[in-house]
Design an enzyme around this catalytic site. Structure first.
Site, PDB file in Angstrom:
ATOM      1  N   LYS A   1      -6.676  24.279  13.275  1.00  0.00           N
ATOM      2  CA  LYS A   1      -7.488  23.939  14.326  1.00  0.00           C
ATOM      3  C   LYS A   1      -8.702  24.781  14.472  1.00  0.00           C
ATOM      4  CE  LYS A   1      -8.312  21.396  18.270  1.00  0.00           C
ATOM      5  NZ  LYS A   1      -9.741  21.389  17.766  1.00  0.00           N
TER       6      LYS A   1
ATOM      7  N   LYS B   1      -5.625  33.125  17.786  1.00  0.00           N
ATOM      8  CA  LYS B   1      -5.646  32.622  19.077  1.00  0.00           C
ATOM      9  C   LYS B   1      -4.815  31.423  19.425  1.00  0.00           C
ATOM     10  CE  LYS B   1      -9.967  31.987  19.870  1.00  0.00           C
ATOM     11  NZ  LYS B   1     -11.303  31.277  19.904  1.00  0.00           N
TER      12      LYS B   1
ATOM     13  N   LYS C   1     -11.648  26.926  10.759  1.00  0.00           N
ATOM     14  CA  LYS C   1     -13.064  26.851  11.076  1.00  0.00           C
ATOM     15  C   LYS C   1     -13.836  26.288  10.022  1.00  0.00           C
ATOM     16  CE  LYS C   1     -15.175  28.487  14.942  1.00  0.00           C
ATOM     17  NZ  LYS C   1     -14.610  28.418  16.138  1.00  0.00           N
TER      18      LYS C   1
ATOM     19  N   THR D   1     -13.676  26.311  28.043  1.00  0.00           N
ATOM     20  CA  THR D   1     -13.594  27.637  27.458  1.00  0.00           C
ATOM     21  C   THR D   1     -13.953  28.612  28.831  1.00  0.00           C
ATOM     22  OG1 THR D   1     -14.310  26.968  25.116  1.00  0.00           O
ATOM     23  CG2 THR D   1     -14.764  29.367  25.847  1.00  0.00           C
TER      24      THR D   1
ATOM     25  N   ASN E   1     -23.289  26.918  26.294  1.00  0.00           N
ATOM     26  CA  ASN E   1     -22.011  26.013  26.911  1.00  0.00           C
ATOM     27  C   ASN E   1     -21.148  27.134  27.656  1.00  0.00           C
ATOM     28  OD1 ASN E   1     -18.948  25.279  26.358  1.00  0.00           O
ATOM     29  ND2 ASN E   1     -20.235  23.188  26.603  1.00  0.00           N
TER      30      ASN E   1
ATOM     31  N   SER F   1      -8.719  21.367  24.014  1.00  0.00           N
ATOM     32  CA  SER F   1      -8.616  20.818  22.727  1.00  0.00           C
ATOM     33  C   SER F   1      -7.090  20.142  22.403  1.00  0.00           C
ATOM     34  CB  SER F   1      -9.189  21.805  21.523  1.00  0.00           C
ATOM     35  OG  SER F   1     -10.644  21.495  21.720  1.00  0.00           O
TER      36      SER F   1
END
Ligand code: NAD
Length: 430
Positions: free
Chosen positions: A69, A93, A105, A189, A220, A357
């Site tokens: 992810k 994380k 990533k 976030t 963002n 997510s």
């Protein structure tokens, strides 16, 4: 792994945390290296008819706890080393938040501001064509990161669906809500970071009304967090973006700044060549000056490596909440700890994005969609619980919060790797 690389630096966090855990040597060895790294060349027909090749990457660091992810970054400085480090952080994380995912990533070396919308779409679809065999709802799931957004995620999901000849919403999160995206994902976030700040601030006998904040990065994550803090009564005295920052000792009017920035579609307009600066009597300051402000809370929300050995000594904030990934190098960490500054680490503070997510992925797979209130409630429950656990690990072991977060994540990762085994079939004669 090259000495001096971002990944080498990230690995130092692992080394530090290993002093306080008893995970197996096999698990340690496994976690030192990215599992798979893919580099692709993406051909894009530019609007003027010429062909341009862009370099793209997708890295799956470890998928022991679930499918990979991680977001996709568009930036001129994207490199394989950077993407590997970001995938490393995602691994820890997801484990720190107890999400059933591994870490991954992606990125493309590009300045998206130089592309037209059509070029951007062709590049994004080309990237998916190039990595399609490497991703999937049960393999590796994409999301937005720096300079990518819901629109781009929508193109990516659509392109993957074209290739698979079926609608595959769960391969990408952070999509437009109209394409199966989750309510609350865009602000997730920032919302997660806000919940962490609200839950931990009382430990320092502080209250919003007497707490000053500086935010580096007005994108963002940073801009939404600045607004959440502003609305909760914090005094946000400085914000910045790639072109510089503004400061007002009485606090900035964040909603107006956001509106202004959205309307102008450019960051420059935020600064003193604009009327906002003059009317609001704000001062212009550089990013270096913003980082060194004497504030209660500093929020790095731009890019990695912003606080290094070179400027750590100048930092005067009492608390740092890392919204960006890797904004502080390991050498700077030691200096900040010696100065008595508490650093709440990225793998906790910015985990709201990957948590929602995860909620989006669950909703896509179940076909049952939750309300915004449900999502924020679930996010708050999870992130505050994990923040509390990390706080207790730090207290019980007398270690800094970053090391505690890694210890917390490592324990889960170590258990999973030991349970699965290391797949070294040949050695064991299988
Ligand atoms: P974004 O592209 O929306 O915003 C980035 C902001 O940083 C922009 O305002 C840009 O101008 C600014 N910036 C760039 N270079 C800068 C510099 N040198 N100094 C000051 N500002 C600078 O990106 P974002 O999604 O807000 O991500 C910001 C950080 O948060 C990244 O490190 C990202 O990995 C991390 N993060 C984002 C999410 C998410 O869901 N958006 C989730 C987890 C972590």
């Amino acid at each position: 792994m090259l000495p001096g690389s971002i990944l080498a630096d990230a690995n130092q966090r692992l080394e530090q945390a290993l002093k306080y855990t008893s995970i197996s040597d096999d698990a340690v060895e496994t976690l030192k290296f990215p599992q798979t790294s893919l580099t692709v060349s993406i051909p894009v027909r530019m609007d003027n008819g010429t062909l341009k090749i862009f370099q793209g990457y997708r890295v799956r660091y470890d998928d022991t706890r679930g499918p990979g992810k991680g977001g996709v970054r568009y930036h001129p400085h994207v490199s394989l080393d950077e993407v590997q480090s970001l995938a490393f952080w995602m691994t820890f994380k997801c484990a720190a938040l107890n999400l059933p995912f591994g870490g991954a990533k992606g990125g493309i070396t590009v300045n998206p501001k130089e592309l037209s919308r059509m070029e951007l779409e062709r590049l994004s679809r080309g990237y998916i064509d190039a990595i399609a065999d490497f991703i999937g709802p049960d393999v590796d799931i994409l999301a937005p990161d720096v300079y990518t957004n819901a629109m781009i995620m929508g193109w990516m999901m659509d392109q993957y669906s074209i290739i698979k000849r079926q609608i595959c919403p769960a391969v990408v999160t952070g999509k437009p809500v109209s394409m199966g995206g989750s309510l609350g994902r865009e602000a997730a976030t920032a919302m997660g970071a806000f919940f962490v700040i609200e839950a931990t601030l009382p430990k320092f006998d502080r209250h919003p009304s007497n707490t000053t904040v500086a935010v580096q990065g007005f994108g963002n994550a940073g801009a939404i967090l600045a607004e959440l803090l502003f609305r909760a009564g914090y005094k946000v005295v400085a914000v910045s973006d790639s072109q510089g920052g503004i400061y007002s000792k009485n606090g900035l009017d964040i909603p107006s700044l956001r509106q202004f920035k959205d309307a102008s579609r450019g960051v420059k307009a935020l600064y003193c060549d604009s009327t906002v600066c003059h009317t609001a009597a704000e001062e212009v300051l550089t990013n270096a000056e913003l980082l060194a402000l004497d504030v209660d809370i500093l929020v790095p929300a731009a890019l990695e490596n912003q606080i290094t050995e070179a400027n750590a000594d100048t930092i005067r904030a009492k608390l740092i909440y890392e919204v960006a990934n890797g904004p502080i190098t390991s050498a700077a960490d030691r200096i900040l700890t010696d100065k008595g500054i508490y650093v709440f680490p990225d793998i906790l503070v910015n985990a709201g994005g990957v948590t929602v997510s995860y909620f989006e992925w669950v909703q896509n797979r179940s076909g049952l969609y939750w309300t915004l209130a449900e999502i924020n409630q679930r996010l708050k429950l999870r992130i505050v619980e994990e923040a509390e656990s990390i706080w207790l690990v730090a207290r019980d072991l007398s270690i800094d919060l970053r090391t505690a977060a890694y210890v917390h994540a490592l324990t889960r990762l170590g258990e999973a790797i030991s349970a699965k085994g290391t797949r070294d079939y040949y050695l064991n004669g299988h």
